[in-house]
Design a protein around this motif. Structure first.
Motif, PDB file in Angstrom:
ATOM      1  N   ALA A 139       0.853  -1.204   0.000  1.00 51.90           N
ATOM      2  CA  ALA A 139       0.000   0.000   0.000  1.00 51.90           C
ATOM      3  C   ALA A 139       0.875   1.236   0.000  1.00 51.90           C
ATOM      4  CB  ALA A 139      -0.922  -0.005   1.215  1.00 51.90           C
ATOM      5  N   TRP A 143       0.867   4.033  -2.970  1.00 50.27           N
ATOM      6  CA  TRP A 143       0.504   5.423  -2.712  1.00 50.27           C
ATOM      7  C   TRP A 143       1.630   6.389  -3.017  1.00 50.27           C
ATOM      8  CZ3 TRP A 143      -3.789   7.837  -2.868  1.00 50.27           C
ATOM      9  CH2 TRP A 143      -4.971   7.110  -2.662  1.00 50.27           C
ATOM     10  N   VAL A 176      -4.825   7.169   2.196  1.00 48.08           N
ATOM     11  CA  VAL A 176      -4.658   5.719   2.258  1.00 48.08           C
ATOM     12  C   VAL A 176      -5.872   4.999   2.869  1.00 48.08           C
ATOM     13  CG1 VAL A 176      -3.483   5.600   4.491  1.00 48.08           C
ATOM     14  CG2 VAL A 176      -2.886   3.980   2.702  1.00 48.08           C
TER      15      VAL A 176
END
Lengths: 267, 239
Positions: A139, A143, A176
Motif C-alpha cells: 500500500a 501510494w 490511504v
C-alpha cells in the motif's frame, strides 16, 4: 444524440451540515456565524485575506477547535448523522483517522518527520487494524507512486524530502484509508510556483478520480478557481459572498469580493 | 416546455463598488426561446450585452431577476436560482460553452484538455481519446502538439483546442462566443461544419459571430440586443 442516462437530479443528502458556527477571539476576529451544506464530491473553497477567520473556521469544522456556538453534522459511511461536538473526543479522532483527512499548510504538522515515508503512510492503516506487513508495504509503495514519489524512497524519512515531496507524502498519508472528506489549509502555500503547479495538478486529478468532498482554505484565488466548485468569501469572520466558483470570481457582487478579484494580477 | 432554452424577463446589471459605485444595466427584460435544432445568433453593437447574455446562459454571470429555463434530463432547471451543484450537473450533461479564450492549466496536455468533458461524463478513455483526436485532426492541430500543454500555442491554435473541447461531447445546448474570431478561412470552414452538424443532430445553439459569412451559414434567426427594451427579430437568414 442524447447519449447519457436520463436520470432526474436526485435530492442527495449533504455530507456535512454546518449551522451557526461562531468562535470569536475579539469583535471581527474569528468566525461570526457561518452556515452551509456540503455534498459528496463537492469541493468548497474558502477564500479571504489573513484575519478573515477562514483558518479558524476550518479548525471548527475539522474538530480541532471547539466553537462557542453552532453545530457541525457529518453523515458517516454507515449513513449515521453524527453531531461532531456531541460525540466523544475519541470518536472524533477515529473519524479523523478513517473517513476524514487533514492536509496542513506545513507538512511537518501533518507528518511524523522522524519515521519513514512508508511508516507515515502505513500508520493510518495500522490504526484501523492493518497488520500484514507485506500488504502495508505494498500500500505504501502504491501510494507513493500515486503521489509521484519514487517508491525507492519508502524507507527515507520526510526530513530528507523537498517541500513539495513532503506535501505529496502528506496527501498520500491522508488518502490511504479512503476518506470521503478532506480539509486542506493552503496546501500549496510556501511552495515554489513550479512545485505548486505539480501539486495542484495532482490534487485536481486525485479529487476528481476519488470523488472526494473537500473544504479548501486558501488566500490564492487561482488555486480556488482551479480546484473548487463553490466558493465562500470571508471577511472579518463573516461570509460576504458565496456561490459557484467561476460566478463569484467572474461576476463578483459584494464590494469586498470585487476588491479581492481586481487586486489579483492576471485573474 | 418543448423549447430547450426559455429566457424569461432577464435583467442583468453591474455595480462597480470600488469605482465610485458606478452602476449600469446591460440586459433589461430579455425574453426569448431556443428550440432543438435551432441556431440563434445574438446581434448588437459592442457593449450591448451579447457576452453578458451568453455567460448568463452558462450561469457564469448571475442576473438580478428573471429566469433561464433549460431542458435538462427530461425536466427543467432554472439556472438563475439553481444550487451550484445543480449548475455543475447541467454543465456536465446539457450545456457546452466555447468561450473566447482558452483557460490554460499548467501541465495538462492538449489531448487531456479536449478529453476532459467526455471523461467527466463517464465516457471511456478509449472513446474520449478517439473523439479528441478526431476533432484535433479536423481542426488542423498537428499531432506533435497533442501531448503538449497549450500554454505556448498561438491564439488561433488555443482557440481551436478550445473549440475541440466544446464539441467532444454532443451537448443538447451549445453556447459559442466568437468561435471563429482568430481563425483563418480553412479553419472557419471546419467550425461551420461542426456547428451545422450539431444543429442538424438537434442541438440548440446560441452564438455570437462577428463574421457575417459564418453567421449567415449557421444561424436560423437573430436576437438583437442594444436598446433598452429587447427586440426579437425573427430573420430568415438565407443559407
Amino acid at each position: 444524440m442524447m447519449h447519457a442516462e436520463q436520470t432526474p437530479m436526485e435530492a442527495a443528502t449533504p455530507l456535512l451540515q454546518v449551522q451557526g458556527i461562531r468562535k470569536l477571539y475579539a469583535p471581527g476576529k474569528g468566525v461570526d456565524g457561518v452556515d452551509f451544506d456540503l455534498y459528496p464530491g463537492e469541493i468548497l473553497g474558502i477564500v479571504g485575506e489573513s484575519g478573515s477567520g477562514k483558518t479558524t473556521l476550518l479548525g471548527c469544522l475539522s474538530g480541532s477547535l471547539i466553537p462557542d456556538q453552532g453545530r457541525v453534522f457529518y453523515r458517516n459511511r454507515d449513513d449515521r448523522k453524527l453531531d461532531l461536538y456531541n460525540i466523544s473526543e475519541s470518536d472524533r479522532r477515529v473519524l479523523l483517522r478513517t473517513e476524514w483527512g487533514v492536509v496542513h499548510q506545513h507538512a511537518r504538522d501533518g507528518l511524523r518527520m522522524s519515521v519513514s515515508a512508508g511508516a507515515n503512510i502505513g500508520e493510518r492503516l495500522m490504526a484501523v487494524g492493518g497488520r500484514h506487513y507485506g500488504q502495508l508495504r505494498e500500500a505504501g509503495e502504491n501510494w507513493l507512486r500515486e503521489v509521484e514519489i519514487d517508491p525507492v524512497r519508502i524507507n527515507d524519512t520526510p526530513r530528507t524530502f523537498s517541500g513539495g515531496m513532503q506535501q505529496r507524502l502528506q496527501i498520500a498519508r491522508n488518502l490511504v484509508t479512503g476518506p470521503r472528506l478532506i480539509f486542506m489549509d493552503e496546501p500549496t502555500g510556501g511552495l515554489d510556483v513550479s512545485v505548486q503547479a505539480r501539486l495542484l495538478d495532482l490534487l485536481r486529478n486525485l479529487v476528481m478520480d476519488l470523488g472526494l468532498a473537500v473544504v479548501l482554505v486558501t488566500h490564492d484565488l487561482a488555486v480556488a478557481r482551479l480546484l473548487s466548485h463553490r466558493l465562500m468569501v470571508m471577511k472579518q469572520g463573516k461570509v460576504v459572498e458565496h456561490g459557484l466558483t467561476d460566478q463569484v470570481l467572474d461576476d463578483p457582487r459584494h464590494p469586498y469580493t470585487q476588491l479581492l478579484v481586481s487586486s489579483v494580477l492576471g485573474n | 416546455m418543448s423549447a430547450m432554452i426559455r429566457v424569461d424577463n432577464l435583467c442583468k446589471g453591474f455595480t462597480l463598488h470600488n469605482q465610485g459605485g458606478v452602476s449600469y444595466q446591460v440586459l433589461d427584460q430579455v425574453s426569448f426561446t431556443v428550440g432543438r435544432g435551432e441556431c440563434v445568433v445574438l446581434d448588437g453593437p459592442s457593449g450591448s450585452g451579447k457576452s453578458t447574455l451568453l455567460r448568463s446562459l452558462y450561469a457564469n454571470y448571475k442576473p438580478e431577476s428573471g429566469r433561464i429555463w433549460v431542458r435538462h434530463k427530461n425536466s427543467e432547471v432554472d439556472l438563475v436560482s439553481a444550487l451550484p451543484r445543480d449548475v455543475i450537473d447541467v454543465r456536465k450533461h446539457t450545456i457546452g460553452y466555447v468561450s473566447q479564450f482558452l483557460r490554460v492549466i499548467p501541465r495538462v496536455s492538449t489531448l487531456e484538455v479536449v478529453m476532459e468533458p467526455a471523461r467527466r461524463l463517464g465516457i471511456s478513455r478509449e472513446e474520449s481519446l478517439a473523439r479528441a483526436q478526431d476533432l484535433l485532426r479536423r481542426l488542423n492541430i498537428p499531432e506533435r502538439l497533442w501531448s503538449l500543454a497549450p500554454s505556448t500555442f498561438s491564439g488561433g491554435e488555443q482557440q481551436r483546442v478550445n473549440i475541440a473541447r466544446g464539441f467532444v461531447v454532443d451537448y443538447p445546448v451549445l453556447l459559442l462566443d466568437e468561435p471563429t474570431a482568430s481563425l483563418d478561412a480553412g479553419n472557419r470552414e471546419v467550425v461551420v461544419d461542426l456547428i451545422r452538424s450539431a444543429r442538424d443532430s438537434g442541438s440548440a445553439i446560441v452564438g455570437i459571430f462577428h463574421d457575417a459569412d459564418v453567421r449567415n451559414r449557421v444561424a436560423d434567426r437573430a436576437i438583437a440586443l442594444g436598446a433598452r427594451k429587447m427586440h426579437s427579430i425573427a430573420e430568415e437568414i438565407q443559407s
